[in-house]
Motif scaffolding. Structure first.
Motif, short mmCIF file in Angstrom:
data_model
loop_
_atom_site.label_atom_id
_atom_site.label_comp_id
_atom_site.label_asym_id
_atom_site.label_seq_id
_atom_site.Cartn_x
_atom_site.Cartn_y
_atom_site.Cartn_z
N GLN A 14 0.84 -1.19 0.00
CA GLN A 14 0.00 0.00 0.00
C GLN A 14 0.88 1.25 0.00
OE1 GLN A 14 -2.92 0.24 3.14
NE2 GLN A 14 -3.93 1.96 2.20
N ASP A 15 0.58 2.17 -0.92
CA ASP A 15 1.29 3.45 -0.99
C ASP A 15 0.42 4.45 -0.23
OD1 ASP A 15 2.37 5.97 -1.77
OD2 ASP A 15 3.25 5.02 -3.55
N LEU A 16 0.68 4.54 1.07
CA LEU A 16 -0.15 5.37 1.96
C LEU A 16 -0.13 6.83 1.55
CD1 LEU A 16 0.88 3.68 5.32
CD2 LEU A 16 -1.33 3.50 4.17
N GLN A 17 1.06 7.34 1.20
CA GLN A 17 1.20 8.75 0.86
C GLN A 17 0.42 9.10 -0.41
OE1 GLN A 17 5.25 10.10 0.68
NE2 GLN A 17 4.66 12.19 0.18
N LEU A 18 0.56 8.29 -1.44
CA LEU A 18 -0.15 8.55 -2.69
C LEU A 18 -1.66 8.42 -2.51
CD1 LEU A 18 0.25 9.38 -5.58
CD2 LEU A 18 0.67 7.01 -6.18
N THR A 19 -2.08 7.39 -1.75
CA THR A 19 -3.51 7.22 -1.48
C THR A 19 -4.05 8.46 -0.78
OG1 THR A 19 -3.29 4.81 -1.31
CG2 THR A 19 -5.23 5.80 -0.28
N LYS A 20 -3.32 8.93 0.23
CA LYS A 20 -3.76 10.10 1.00
C LYS A 20 -3.85 11.34 0.09
CE LYS A 20 -2.56 12.90 5.01
NZ LYS A 20 -1.52 13.24 5.96
N CYS A 21 -2.83 11.56 -0.73
CA CYS A 21 -2.82 12.71 -1.65
C CYS A 21 -4.02 12.67 -2.59
CB CYS A 21 -1.55 12.74 -2.48
SG CYS A 21 -0.11 13.29 -1.57
N MET A 22 -4.29 11.48 -3.14
CA MET A 22 -5.38 11.36 -4.11
C MET A 22 -6.74 11.54 -3.44
SD MET A 22 -3.90 8.48 -6.64
CE MET A 22 -5.12 8.76 -7.93
N LYS A 23 -6.87 11.08 -2.20
CA LYS A 23 -8.15 11.27 -1.49
C LYS A 23 -8.32 12.73 -1.09
CE LYS A 23 -9.00 6.57 -0.24
NZ LYS A 23 -9.53 5.60 0.66
N LEU A 24 -7.21 13.41 -0.78
CA LEU A 24 -7.27 14.83 -0.46
C LEU A 24 -7.72 15.63 -1.69
CD1 LEU A 24 -4.14 15.39 1.81
CD2 LEU A 24 -6.55 15.60 2.48
N ARG A 25 -7.28 15.22 -2.87
CA ARG A 25 -7.68 15.87 -4.10
C ARG A 25 -9.20 15.78 -4.26
NH1 ARG A 25 -7.63 18.89 -8.46
NH2 ARG A 25 -8.44 17.98 -10.37
N ALA A 26 -9.74 14.58 -4.05
CA ALA A 26 -11.19 14.37 -4.17
C ALA A 26 -11.94 15.22 -3.14
CB ALA A 26 -11.52 12.89 -4.01
N GLN A 27 -11.42 15.24 -1.93
CA GLN A 27 -12.02 16.01 -0.83
C GLN A 27 -11.99 17.51 -1.14
OE1 GLN A 27 -9.83 15.48 2.83
NE2 GLN A 27 -11.71 15.14 3.99
N VAL A 49 -4.33 2.97 -3.26
CA VAL A 49 -3.26 2.80 -4.23
C VAL A 49 -2.20 1.86 -3.65
CG1 VAL A 49 -1.47 3.96 -5.58
CG2 VAL A 49 -3.66 5.10 -5.17
N TYR A 50 -1.80 0.89 -4.45
CA TYR A 50 -0.75 -0.05 -4.07
C TYR A 50 0.31 -0.02 -5.16
CZ TYR A 50 -3.40 -2.25 -0.30
OH TYR A 50 -4.07 -2.49 0.86
N ARG A 51 1.48 -0.54 -4.86
CA ARG A 51 2.54 -0.60 -5.86
C ARG A 51 3.27 -1.93 -5.77
NH1 ARG A 51 6.72 3.89 -4.65
NH2 ARG A 51 8.23 2.52 -5.63
N VAL A 52 3.87 -2.29 -6.89
CA VAL A 52 4.76 -3.45 -6.95
C VAL A 52 6.08 -2.92 -7.48
CG1 VAL A 52 5.31 -5.59 -8.18
CG2 VAL A 52 3.02 -5.23 -7.27
N ASP A 53 7.14 -3.22 -6.76
CA ASP A 53 8.48 -2.84 -7.21
C ASP A 53 9.11 -4.07 -7.85
OD1 ASP A 53 9.16 -0.02 -6.02
OD2 ASP A 53 8.01 -1.08 -4.49
#
Length: 159
Positions: A14-27, A49-53
């Protein structure tokens, strides 16, 4: 993380930072009573949002999804063709890959079930994307009572 001989298991993290940023955009759009850009996909409450490296990018063959659901519910994994940048370019609907891999566990069920053809096709597309990407992003959608804490998922390749 190795599974068996010649296998490469890569976790979806889970990409916590990206998820948070994208939810803030919606908000933010909602608070300002503004509309998203044409075709923009806003993250819903049940989407993360999740990622695979990819520690290795070539000579991979998709073997299987390794999905563990610790309670009944449904999980959809949608790949994105987007290469996110730190300035957070917006996620557009056309960047979501088809098909999605859908996994579920019925109440009282012990086994995870899935739409096999779609999950297989999606896994094979990952191999192609791994050749040109070191990181791939996914949208995980939880429903029917499932939450991120109830799920562990990875993708297994033959290396």
């Amino acid at each position: 993380m190795a599974s068996g001989a010649g296998e490469l298991e890569l976790p979806l993290v889970q990409d916590l930072q990206l998820t948070k940023c994208m939810k803030l955009r919606a908000q933010s759009l909602q608070q300002k009573n503004e509309k998203p850009q044409e075709g923009e996909k806003l993250l819903q409450a049940d989407e993360f949002v999740y990622r695979v490296d990819f520690s290795r990018q070539h000579d991979l063959r998709f073997l299987r999804w390794n999905i563990r659901l610790h309670k009944p519910g449904k999980l959809s994994i949608v790949g994105t063709s987007q290469h996110w940048t730190p300035d957070l370019t917006n996620l557009m609907r056309r960047q979501l890959l088809e098909p999605a891999a859908v996994f579920w566990k019925k109440p009282g069920g012990k086994e995870v079930e899935w739409n096999e053809a779609d999950a297989l096709e999606f896994g094979e597309r990952l191999v192609e994307l791994a050749k040109i990407r070191k990181v791939m992003y996914f949208l995980l959608v939880y429903s029917d009572g499932l939450e991120p804490a109830h799920v562990k998922c990875s993708v297994v390749f033959k290396a």
